[in-house]
Design a protein around this motif. Structure first.
Motif, mmCIF file in Angstrom:
data_model
loop_
_atom_site.group_PDB
_atom_site.id
_atom_site.type_symbol
_atom_site.label_atom_id
_atom_site.label_comp_id
_atom_site.label_asym_id
_atom_site.label_seq_id
_atom_site.Cartn_x
_atom_site.Cartn_y
_atom_site.Cartn_z
ATOM 1 N N GLU A 440 -15.546 -6.385 1.735
ATOM 2 C CA GLU A 440 -14.163 -6.020 2.038
ATOM 3 C C GLU A 440 -13.411 -7.181 2.677
ATOM 4 O O GLU A 440 -13.906 -7.836 3.604
ATOM 5 C CB GLU A 440 -14.082 -4.806 2.966
ATOM 6 N N ALA A 441 -12.199 -7.431 2.193
ATOM 7 C CA ALA A 441 -11.320 -8.453 2.753
ATOM 8 C C ALA A 441 -10.444 -7.812 3.828
ATOM 9 O O ALA A 441 -10.060 -6.649 3.719
ATOM 10 C CB ALA A 441 -10.457 -9.072 1.667
ATOM 11 N N SER A 442 -10.125 -8.565 4.862
ATOM 12 C CA SER A 442 -9.357 -8.014 5.979
ATOM 13 C C SER A 442 -7.853 -8.102 5.784
ATOM 14 O O SER A 442 -7.093 -7.426 6.478
ATOM 15 C CB SER A 442 -9.735 -8.726 7.281
ATOM 16 N N GLY A 443 -7.419 -8.913 4.817
ATOM 17 C CA GLY A 443 -5.984 -9.130 4.685
ATOM 18 C C GLY A 443 -5.507 -10.112 5.738
ATOM 19 O O GLY A 443 -6.239 -10.479 6.667
ATOM 20 N N ILE A 459 8.584 -9.026 6.394
ATOM 21 C CA ILE A 459 7.473 -8.117 6.714
ATOM 22 C C ILE A 459 7.948 -6.665 6.636
ATOM 23 O O ILE A 459 7.218 -5.784 6.166
ATOM 24 C CB ILE A 459 6.901 -8.435 8.110
ATOM 25 N N SER A 460 9.189 -6.419 7.044
ATOM 26 C CA SER A 460 9.723 -5.057 7.084
ATOM 27 C C SER A 460 9.778 -4.411 5.711
ATOM 28 O O SER A 460 9.689 -3.184 5.600
ATOM 29 C CB SER A 460 11.133 -5.061 7.701
ATOM 30 N N PHE A 461 9.958 -5.230 4.654
ATOM 31 C CA PHE A 461 9.983 -4.626 3.314
ATOM 32 C C PHE A 461 8.788 -5.033 2.460
ATOM 33 O O PHE A 461 8.796 -4.866 1.243
ATOM 34 C CB PHE A 461 11.312 -4.886 2.585
ATOM 35 N N GLY A 462 7.729 -5.562 3.097
ATOM 36 C CA GLY A 462 6.453 -5.687 2.389
ATOM 37 C C GLY A 462 6.057 -7.051 1.898
ATOM 38 O O GLY A 462 5.159 -7.165 1.052
ATOM 39 N N GLN A 463 6.683 -8.105 2.390
ATOM 40 C CA GLN A 463 6.248 -9.447 2.043
ATOM 41 C C GLN A 463 5.606 -10.116 3.261
ATOM 42 O O GLN A 463 5.528 -9.552 4.335
ATOM 43 C CB GLN A 463 7.431 -10.278 1.526
ATOM 44 N N THR A 464 5.092 -11.324 3.053
ATOM 45 C CA THR A 464 4.474 -12.190 4.082
ATOM 46 C C THR A 464 3.046 -11.770 4.404
ATOM 47 O O THR A 464 2.097 -12.533 4.194
ATOM 48 C CB THR A 464 5.317 -12.259 5.373
ATOM 49 N N ASN A 465 2.848 -10.568 4.966
ATOM 50 C CA ASN A 465 1.498 -10.100 5.277
ATOM 51 C C ASN A 465 0.814 -9.558 4.019
ATOM 52 O O ASN A 465 1.475 -9.119 3.075
ATOM 53 C CB ASN A 465 1.522 -9.010 6.341
ATOM 54 N N THR A 466 -0.515 -9.585 4.018
ATOM 55 C CA THR A 466 -1.265 -9.076 2.864
ATOM 56 C C THR A 466 -2.209 -7.954 3.286
ATOM 57 O O THR A 466 -2.638 -7.882 4.449
ATOM 58 C CB THR A 466 -2.080 -10.183 2.171
ATOM 59 N N VAL A 467 -2.546 -7.100 2.334
ATOM 60 C CA VAL A 467 -3.418 -5.950 2.580
ATOM 61 C C VAL A 467 -4.408 -5.829 1.429
ATOM 62 O O VAL A 467 -4.189 -6.383 0.356
ATOM 63 C CB VAL A 467 -2.607 -4.645 2.697
ATOM 64 N N ASN A 468 -5.507 -5.103 1.650
ATOM 65 C CA ASN A 468 -6.313 -4.657 0.504
ATOM 66 C C ASN A 468 -5.987 -3.186 0.264
ATOM 67 O O ASN A 468 -5.458 -2.492 1.130
ATOM 68 C CB ASN A 468 -7.812 -4.918 0.712
#
Length: 754
Positions: A440-443, A459-468
């Motif tokens: 599992e990747a942590s993002g 970040i507020s609309f879903g860019q910059t940070n990453t998730v699995n």
């Protein structure tokens, strides 16, 4: 003088003898000392080595493999089993004794059998050699003669003759029978196990695969290898100087302990649905990859999980050449990789769910909060635009329905980076979810001290940070279940059968949990997510009678550190029923290349297929979990009793008849009311029919113009329409009692591209 000289000579001789004696004694002492030192060294330093060599010479050891445990779905259906095959081992001591025998010591019956299977007859006074039997054995096993001969002549590390060797594994019964038929003393044919996946590619990324010795390499096979493997047994026999079993000694025999069974949370029926839909999306949208995840939000259980393309764990190396990778091994690992667990991506607009709950929990926004959308906003040196058009003044429900990037930038500013990051951390982003699958990747969550004004906006609309995907779904499940973050998992229980074949539960999965939001605020957000399906970007998911909540997302894909031109990930996340979700889903289509890429065009149609399949299964007789459909009661007043009963039955409703007349004059509840499928409606054939003119205004949000017209006309309600698309606004509230002939004003909206 002579006497004195003689005495002196004797004295000298005695001295010489004493010196020689002392010298010999000293020498002997020194030799014994050296021997003692050497023996001490051997015992203390080389003792283990010599002991091992000795043990090699006086014992014969044969390992007996344990049967690997099964992997089952939650209903006991076999997903990975160990098929009954066979193995061939050589007891080399017995074979050597077999070869030494002269013809005169062999009975005629055995000589005749040897001749029939092709074994040479030994000459008088001498026996056979390895060269005599190697070709016969090789032919039966379909192996090279040189391989068999090498096994027959195998040596121990010490250089001494070996006592046993494994010749062939996982052979079928017909070959095993032919080996037995040779009747060569010392050839041992015993049961072996071969890992077999009866459904081929089905659930391959979850199940994983094993190596030729049955050791887990990926997926559940690797994660739970220590449980599945069992404990091998052993047979150890003591030998005499002629390498024959010692008489009057009992061989040590340790029974193998079979591996335990692992029951998964996976439902084979739901998995069948996701497999078929993922394959359809992969093919029809010419996507690079498609993944679907279905979960129970109340328990964290994974009910279905699929990635396309996939692989067949029965032939786990086939097809690797079609995958990207620097070399073959990289390609194999890419093929085996469970992308829902191991790959991360910028989530895009589905992350607006997290921003919204943060705004609600921090009391900076509610249903009455108004946002001005002018189509774009400049912040921190970047310009954020909405996908299609400006929507002017919008409330919180509408900015989610329309997926307004501009308004979510403003919501993020209202929350502030400290509070938003508090929510991001609480909901588990930036760390693994803890799912019980390997890799599992942590993002990546950008450190808060490096978050700029522009970063807060994106970040507020879903860019910059990453998730699995699994990590995101754990957070989404917390919205669905009322605020509890539950560790996702695929293992339900680990079991074995005792000597009486009674199932014993050894372990059940106990997920970690944490409260991350309030029941009140999550319920409010779920109502907004239902609004996305009835009048927002996910109207294509709407299914009459079911309350579905969801959110779409179209994320630009990062390739080589920058956004790849024309490369997108289209996603949909959803839950049903929205007021008390029993199931959550996630669909991601990576790089669709069939001309469309917005999630409302790509992912949403498959979400409707997915929910339809899940509802049909859960409401079938084979399921213990029901999601009961809502039915709008049709108008049956003024009908004959038999006709009214048929109309209600066709809608999935039952009825009670009150009265003995032939015609229905009244009913309770009123037509237009929403009730659960299977409910009983009371029909009156006598009494006061004054209320025949009253009906209830149903909820028609999400309906097409045609469907809304048909429904309302049946109830005696006139409809007027404004706009295009599906119904998003109705001027008469759901549940309001109105007289027949009332006009309902309905506003239609097209889906927004998100």
């Amino acid at each position: 003088m002579e006497e004195q000289a003689l005495k002196k000579k004797k004295h000298v001789s005695k001295v010489k003898v004493r010196k020689r004696t002392r010298s010999v004694a000293f020498s002997l002492t020194a030799i014994f000392a050296i021997l003692i030192i050497r023996l001490s060294y051997i015992v203390m330093v080389d003792g283990k080595d010599y002991s091992a060599r000795a043990e090699e010479q006086w014992t014969s050891e044969v390992k007996i493999d344990a049967k690997r445990g099964e992997v089952l779905d939650r209903n006991g259906n076999e997903l990975a089993v160990s098929a009954n095959v066979y193995r061939v081992d050589f007891d080399l001591n017995s074979i050597r004794n077999y070869l030494k025998r002269p013809a005169k010591s062999i009975q005629n019956k055995e000589l005749s059998h040897m001749k029939s299977v092709g074994i040479p007859i030994p000459t008088e006074g001498s026996g056979l050699t390895n060269d005599d039997i190697a070709p016969v054995i090789a032919k039966v096993l379909n192996m090279d003669v040189s391989e068999i001969k090498a096994d027959l002549e195998k040596k121990l590390p010490s250089g001494a003759d070996a006592f046993s060797v494994t010749v062939a594994r996982k052979i079928e019964k017909d070959i095993a029978d032919k080996v037995k038929e040779l009747n060569i003393n010392g050839i041992i044919v015993s049961q072996d196990t071969k890992r077999y996946y009866p459904n081929n590619n089905f659930l391959s990324h979850v199940l994983g695969t094993t190596d030729p010795d049955g050791k887990g390499l990926s997926g559940v096979e690797l994660q739970y290898n220590s449980y599945l493997s069992g404990i091998p047994g052993m047979k150890v026999a003591e030998l005499d100087k002629n390498n024959e079993d010692l008489p009057y000694t009992v061989s040590q025999y340790t029974q193998p302990v079979n591996g335990k069974d692992v029951t998964l949370t996976i439902d084979e029926n739901i998995q069948n649905i996701v497999e078929n839909i993922a394959q359809k999306a992969y093919k029809d949208d010419k996507a690079k990859e498609v993944s679907i995840l279905v979960m129970n939000p109340k328990t964290g259980e994974v009910l279905g999980m699929v990635n396309k393309p996939d692989f067949d764990p029965n032939n786990p190396y086939d097809g690797a050449s079609k995958f990207d990778g620097a070399d073959l091994n990289d390609k194999i690992q890419k093929m085996w990789r469970n992308r829902l667990v191991s790959d991360t991506f910028e989530p895009g607009s589905i992350f607006k769910v997290i921003t919204t709950i943060s705004g609600l929990e921090n009391n900076v926004a509610n249903k009455d909060t108004q946002f001005v959308d002018n189509g774009s906003i400049s912040v921190g040196g970047i310009v954020v635009k909405d996908a299609e058009r400006e929507n002017k003044l919008q409330n919180l429900l509408q900015i989610i329905q329309n997926s307004s990037n501009v308004c979510f930038v403003k919501l993020g500013q209202m929350i502030g980076k400290d509070k938003l990051y508090e929510s991001i951390n609480k909901f588990g982003f930036g760390k693994v979810s803890g799912i019980d699958l390997p890799g599992e990747a942590s993002g990546i969550v950008k450190p808060i001290d490096k978050v700029s004004e522009a970063d807060l906006a994106t970040i507020s609309f879903g860019q910059t940070n990453t998730v699995n995907s699994v990590q995101y779904m754990a957070a989404f499940n917390a919205i669905a279940n009322g605020g509890t973050l539950i560790q996702p998992h695929v293992m339900k229980e680990i079991t074995h059968n005792d000597e009486n074949n009674v199932k014993i539960v050894d372990e059940t999965f106990k997920p970690t949990t944490a409260t991350v939001a309030s029941a009140e605020k999550t319920a409010e957000l779920r109502s907004y997510l239902e609004g996305v399906v009835t009048g927002g970007t996910a109207t294509g998911t709407f299914i009459d009678g079911y309350h579905i909540g969801g959110k779409t997302g179209t994320a630009e894909k990062v390739v080589g550190g920058k956004y790849g031109e024309g490369k997108y990930i289209s996603s949909f996340v959803g839950m049903a029923p929205a007021n008390d979700p029993k199931v959550t889903v996630m669909i991601t289509v990576d790089e669709p290349s069939n001309g469309e890429y917005y999630a409302s065009q790509v992912a949403v149609p498959y979400a409707k297929l997915l929910f339809t399949g899940i509802f049909d299964y859960l409401n079938s007789a084979s399921s213990n979990e029901k999601i009961v459909k809502d039915i709008i009661i049709p108008e049956v007043r003024n009908m004959k009793v038999s006709d009214a009963e048929k109309v209600l039955k066709d809608k999935g409703l039952d009825c009670n008849i009150d009265g003995s007349e032939e015609t229905i004059v009244s009913m309770k509840p009123y037509p237009g009311s929403s009730v659960k499928e299977g409910s009983k409606i009371t029909l009156y054939t006598s009494g006061d029919a004054t209320y025949n003119n009253n009906v209830v205004m149903p909820n028609v949000r999400g309906y097409s113009k045609e469907d809304a017209t048909t429904l309302l006309k049946n109830l005696g309600i006139t409809a007027t329409f404004e706009g295009n698309g599906v119904v998003s606004v109705q001027n008469i509230s759901e549940g309001e009692v109105i007289p027949k002939g009332t006009t309902a004003e309905l506003i239609l909206s097209s889906y927004y591209e998100d």
